[in-house]
Scaffold this motif. Sequence first.
Motif: not given
Ligand code: F0G
Length: 451
Positions: A130, A152-155, A203, A256-260, A318, A321, A364
């Motif tokens: 990040k 807003a965040s997962t951390g 989230f 893949g989380g928020n997929l940015a 993390a 989502i 992680e």
């Molecule tokens: N890996 C980690 C360690 C993350 O913290 C996140 C997302 C992802 C993968 C996924 O990336 O969202 O771009 O697809 N964390 C965000 C957060 C959402 O709030 O810290 P992404």
Amino acid sequence: MNDNLHQLRCFGCGELISGSDARPDFRCARCGDLFDVEYAGWSQRRGHDRPNPGALKWLWRERRSSLETLDQSGVWRFRELLPILDSFGNAVTLREGNTPLYPLIRAAKALGMDQLFAKHQGMNPTGSFKDTGMTAALSVARERGFEWVACASTGNTSAAMAAYAARAGLRSLVLIPEGKIAWGKLSQAMDYGAVTCQLKTDFDGCVRVLTEIVREAPIYLLNSVNPYRLEGQKTPAFEIAEAFDWAVPDHLIVPGGNLANSSALGKGFRELHELGLVARVPRVSVIQAEGANPLVRSFSSSKGATMEPVEAHTRATAIRIGNPASWRKAARVIQDTGGWCLDVTETEIAIAKAELGAEGLGCEPASAVTLAGLKKLRADGSVAAGETVVLLLTGHTLKDADYTIDFHRGTLLKDQEIAGHEAEVNALRRNAVAVDATPAAVLAALKGSVG
Ligand code: F0G
């Protein structure tokens, strides 16, 4: 002053606006979709006016030995490809980027491959990828005169935002889902002085609340809907290309989380290709946790055309989502590059994480989905033995020490999750043992572990 030529183009309807006209929630006023930063100058320039690939490659490498603060950042080292500031003097940097690319020896052997690497974005200043996005977007916030920033965040986003805001002398507001983020990350937001609110929601609920807040208060939104975040997060693509001497790997695998992040890395490779710095782009694949897999479902139900939000559950907090903001962008990257989108189980994540730990790297849980996903892609023949593959490890192992300790103590996975994987799990577990304070007792423990 630099050549700040950027504009914002809506990913959905193509609407073009200037950076200063973006709404506080960064949604298109016409269609509600997200924007991408675009540099019109690049396509309009011809001949001698176009960035010279050879000169850029030389300049970026030279900067690695420069003593200038900006040059020492792995993001701003590539500043010619992210001219988003009126003055680069406004950049807020913690010397992010320039992260290591490690060969994965044991995993490669187990998978019958010889070109497998991990790009460890957990080696950034706040321990996650990040930071590369935050240096970019927070610098824009500072240049535009904001006093408050929020996410807003997962951390991990909140840890990065709080640190960069503190460096810039800005105040930061963090919304996190109560009880659903790892302690290491929460402690960082507190340490860096953020106003941290734990909301009784997930989230996706935090995102909804914050979107309303930024429409009412002069607070700059730093979630990844902010397109400047992606400009920083595209730079690991440049580092990867540079590390392979501009002959890109065959395949990049991203959680893949928020997929940015997958969207940003895809954009980075696409721009390198358009500007003539690389001859092709790698396949980009996205791996989700089985309990938080809206994009995987989208691909199986509509080939990535529509997405239904899900209620997300995974220990890889993390990426817990269910309604990812950048799903359309990520789907396009997967389709354009010929990548795959798949999910992995909690057991597969835990095993892959322990295997990466056993290679001396660690990460992680959310990062370990990449290795778990690669195993599946090798098993079904999608990835060939001779291909060069890079796994993007997104977060440091110390971000979520509880998860690691629970795995090694045997309290992470339920019996039914371990069923069928007992041998693998037991071979990887390294629990700490309580031993009398005598050499004989320690030597006995040593013998026991060898046996
Ligand atoms: N890996 C980690 C360690 C993350 O913290 C996140 C997302 C992802 C993968 C996924 O990336 O969202 O771009 O697809 N964390 C965000 C957060 C959402 O709030 O810290 P992404």
